[in-house]
Each structure stands twice: as C-alpha cells, then as structure tokens.
Design an enzyme around this catalytic site. Structure first.
Site, PDB file in Angstrom:
ATOM      1  N   LEU A 145       3.330  -4.454  12.227  1.00 49.67           N
ATOM      2  CA  LEU A 145       4.693  -4.596  12.017  1.00 49.67           C
ATOM      3  C   LEU A 145       4.925  -5.099  13.805  1.00 49.67           C
ATOM      4  CD1 LEU A 145       5.956  -1.005  10.517  1.00 49.67           C
ATOM      5  CD2 LEU A 145       6.453  -3.636   9.289  1.00 49.67           C
TER       6      LEU A 145
ATOM      7  N   TYR B 110       0.956  -1.171  -0.004  1.00 46.85           N
ATOM      8  CA  TYR B 110       0.039  -0.138  -0.061  1.00 46.85           C
ATOM      9  C   TYR B 110       1.113   1.459  -0.097  1.00 46.85           C
ATOM     10  CZ  TYR B 110       0.494   2.030   4.627  1.00 46.85           C
ATOM     11  OH  TYR B 110       1.028   2.107   5.999  1.00 46.85           O
TER      12      TYR B 110
ATOM     13  N   PHE C  32      -2.615   0.495  12.621  1.00 46.86           N
ATOM     14  CA  PHE C  32      -2.658  -0.759  12.088  1.00 46.86           C
ATOM     15  C   PHE C  32      -1.869  -1.516  11.556  1.00 46.86           C
ATOM     16  CE2 PHE C  32      -2.901  -3.048   8.269  1.00 46.86           C
ATOM     17  CZ  PHE C  32      -3.963  -4.357   8.581  1.00 46.86           C
ATOM     18  N   ASP C  33      -0.588  -0.448  10.543  1.00 50.25           N
ATOM     19  CA  ASP C  33       0.777  -0.737   9.826  1.00 50.25           C
ATOM     20  C   ASP C  33       1.540  -1.150  11.335  1.00 50.25           C
ATOM     21  OD1 ASP C  33      -0.314   1.527  10.079  1.00 50.25           O
ATOM     22  OD2 ASP C  33       0.996   1.832   8.234  1.00 50.25           O
ATOM     23  N   THR C  34       1.759  -0.016  12.449  1.00 51.71           N
ATOM     24  CA  THR C  34       2.505  -0.719  13.576  1.00 51.71           C
ATOM     25  C   THR C  34       1.947  -1.423  14.426  1.00 51.71           C
ATOM     26  OG1 THR C  34       2.488   2.245  13.917  1.00 51.71           O
ATOM     27  CG2 THR C  34       3.250   0.961  15.647  1.00 51.71           C
TER      28      THR C  34
END
Length: 410
Positions: free
Chosen positions: A195, A98, A190-192
């Site tokens: 990860l 993304y 969300f992406d933190t």
C-alpha cells in the site's frame, strides 16, 4: 450469479492459512455460498496453505475436489506475503483479493471492495475499520495496537490510507504485476508495504468501511508482529528517503493522468539534502540546547537563547554548506555565513517570540516549560530554514558540486 465454470474467473480470492484445519472448511463454504448467491461475476476461491503441519492440506485438497470453483496451493515456507505473491502472480483473474480465514470482516463489503477495480476506477481497494461508517467490535488492546500502528505509518511514511492491517484487500492484476516485484516482505508487513509503495507511485486506493468482529482465538502474535512491522517501516522509510525504489516503473494503468502535468518533478538530490539537513539539524539542536542550559545557569532566558542560537546557527550554516549542499572552498563563504545569520534572525524572532508569549501567559515558567516551547519553535523554524538555505543561501550549490566538482579550483 454463479461460480467460475465458464472459463477464467473475474475474481480470485485467496485465503492464506497455517494450521487452520478446524476453521478452513466452514470459511470456504460460507464464502462460496455468499459469492454464489450475491456476486454477479465468475469467481475462484484459492486456499494458500502456508506450510501447515496439521490436517489443513487434506481439508483444502478435499474442498478443491468437491467444489469446482475452489483451488488450493501449498507453500513449503510460512509467510502470508509469500503465499499471496505466489497465488496472485500465477492467477489468470483480472481482479485479485484476499481475506483472513476467521472471516472477521462482514462479507457484504466484498462487492463494494472489488467493484471499483472491475470498473477501472481504482487500482487497489482495502477494507477499513477506522472510517466513520465502520462498525467494529474488538477489545481495547487490539484497538490501541491498530490505531497506534496506523498513526506510525502516517507520521513516518506519510501514509494517507486509514487501515493497513485489515485482512480484506483487493488489487487489479495488471497493477499487481508491476507492484509485487518491488515488495520485499513475505510476512504480515507485505500488504502494508504494498500500500505504501502504491500510494507513493500515485496509484488510486479505494477504501471501504467494513463491519468487523474481532476473533478472540486469533493466532496472530501481536508483539512479534508489531516488532516485524516496525522493522518494515524503518526499511521502507529508509529506501524512500534515499530514492532506492524505482517507483517510476509503476506507470498508471489507465492512461494519461492530469496530475503528471500539474506537479513538477522532484528536484534531483532533494532526498539526500533532506537527510543531510536533518542530521545536521539534530546535532545543532543538541548543541543549542546544551549551550542554552549552560548559559541559563548565570543569565536570563532571552540572553541565553540569543547566545545559544547564534553559536549553533554559525555551526549549522557551516555544516550544511559542507555536508548538505556540498559546497567546497572559501568562495562566497563569508556571504553565505551572512545570509545564514539572516536565517538565524528569523529563528531568533520565532523562538524569542515564543518565550515572550510563554512568559506573558504564565508569569514565571519553569525550565521544562521553556525548553518545551523552544523545541517546538525550533521545529517550526527548521522547515523555513531548509527552504531558505536551499533556495537563497545555496541555490546553485547542488548542481555545481555534483556536475563540476573542480570548478572552484579554476
């Protein structure tokens, strides 16, 4: 070179948008032109509309009709994480990515981003603005917020990746199928969260230095996003501390990993013991500082330190015996207190040595300097204290207390 005209694409790039009627078409056409001219694999660009109220859905629908390698989906609710999850879970591409609609990240980093995932070398890949080879143009406020946020992740969640917020990431689809069900956040965190969980599970994260130019008209609300992110950090940190996340489900997708043979399993109950030890440590430290300040009104610093540390050490050993290591009854209580005093002596040596060094260096240190040095010395002694308590003072307490709760009554 080319688009996804011959079957399923290898790469599916998601562009999440909310009310981006002006920027969407230039973004999609620029990304498509770059991919068509320089990307050696079939691709798809998917516009994920987050409940836009302007003409964004109409623009996305028109682009999907005009361009065969462009698709779009519409979400009934806002949330970048919600949009990414929906598209990624439904995609038939083996590599998912993304990027933000403002295209702050230079597109020349796209092939280096996805190449390690295509080859099978890595599980996830992220663009980073904080690596040595990155070139970044942005204002001091955003620079400060970004670096502070990543410092918080490193200090609170022990994160080793360098940039959690750069809107330029990719993941293998087989990894996403295992990982995304564990990610709770549906917004900017969300992406933190993705990860952090991936790193804790032992997945490999590839970082790509990027050229990045700040968009001065970005619609991101920095304060609100920061508050939501801090709430997410607290939630994930608490879940990791108590072992509530089934990270063992994330089997490494590339077969046997030698690290699985080299690293021993984490002892059962360790997370609970750490939480109990930290709670007792905070209370005993407050007791120590209060006693030190009280005795210091009529005695010197060394005597004040001895008295405060002795009383707090006795209380600390008793509290850890009862609450951290769950030892019941009077059996071996005297011996364990004596061993606790040995641990106390080590702490005394560290703190007294620190005070002596401070006095030698400054001559007549202030009360604030004394307290600062004592707090630092106690932090160092705390780590050693936990290891000694667990391995020497209460070596069998966890197993005995949990497996045989009534053993001491026999």
């Amino acid at each position: 070179m080319g688009a996804a005209g011959d079957g399923a694409p290898l790469l599916d790039i998601v562009i999440p948008v909310h009310n981006e009627e002006r920027d969407l078409e230039p973004c999609v056409r620029r990304v498509r032109a770059h991919l068509d001219g320089s990307f050696p694999y079939p691709f798809r660009i998917t516009v994920a509309d987050n409940a836009s109220t302007d003409a964004t859905p109409a623009v996305a629908a028109r682009l999907a009709r005009e361009l065969p390698d462009v698709a779009w989906v519409r979400m009934g609710e806002k949330g970048r994480g919600r949009a990414l999850r929906a598209v990624w879970e439904a995609s038939d591409a083996p590599v998912l990515a993304y990027m933000d609609v403002d295209l702050s990240t230079d597109l020349n980093a796209l092939l280096p981003l996805v190449a390690p995932l295509v080859s099978g070398h890595s599980d996830l890949a992220i663009g980073t603005r904080l690596a040595g080879g990155s070139r970044v143009v942005r204002g001091p406020r955003r620079e400060f917020v970004s670096r502070t946020y990543n410092l918080i992740l490193r200090s609170s969640l022990a994160a080793r990746f360098t940039d959690a917020q750069c809107g330029f990431k990719a993941i293998r689809a087989d990894v996403a199928r295992r990982l995304l069900p564990m990610v709770e956040d549906t917004g900017w965190f969300f992406d933190t969260e993705m990860l952090v969980l991936a790193e804790r599970a032992g997945l490999r994260i590839h970082e790509v230095p990027v050229d990045w130019v700040d968009d001065p008209e970005s619609s991101v609300r920095i304060v609100r996003t920061a508050v939501d992110d801090l709430k997410g950090v607290w939630r994930v940190g608490r879940a990791l501390a108590v072992g509530a996340l089934p990270l063992d489900r994330l089997a490494r997708p590339f077969g046997d990993d030698p690290r699985d043979r080299e690293i021993a399993a984490v002892p059962r109950g360790l997370a609970r013991q750490l939480i109990g030890f930290c709670a007792v440590g905070v209370l005993s430290t407050l007791l120590y500082l209060g006693l030190y300040a009280a005795v210091r009104t009529f005695a010197g610093p060394q005597l004040s330190n001895v008295v405060a540390l002795l009383v707090s050490a006795l209380a600390n050993t008793a509290a850890n015996r009862r609450f951290t290591f769950r030892v019941r009854g009077r059996r071996r209580a005297v011996r364990q207190q004596a061993q606790g005093l040995v641990v106390f002596a080590i702490g005394l040596a560290l703190t007294s040595g620190s005070l002596a060094a401070l006095t030698s260096a400054t001559g007549a240190p202030s009360a604030h300097s004394e307290l600062a040095v004592l707090v630092a010395a106690n932090l160092a002694a705390t780590v050693l204290r936990f290891l000694l308590l667990r391995a020497w003072v209460f070596p069998e307490a966890p197993a005995t207390a949990e497996a045989f709760p009534h053993a001491e009554k026999s």
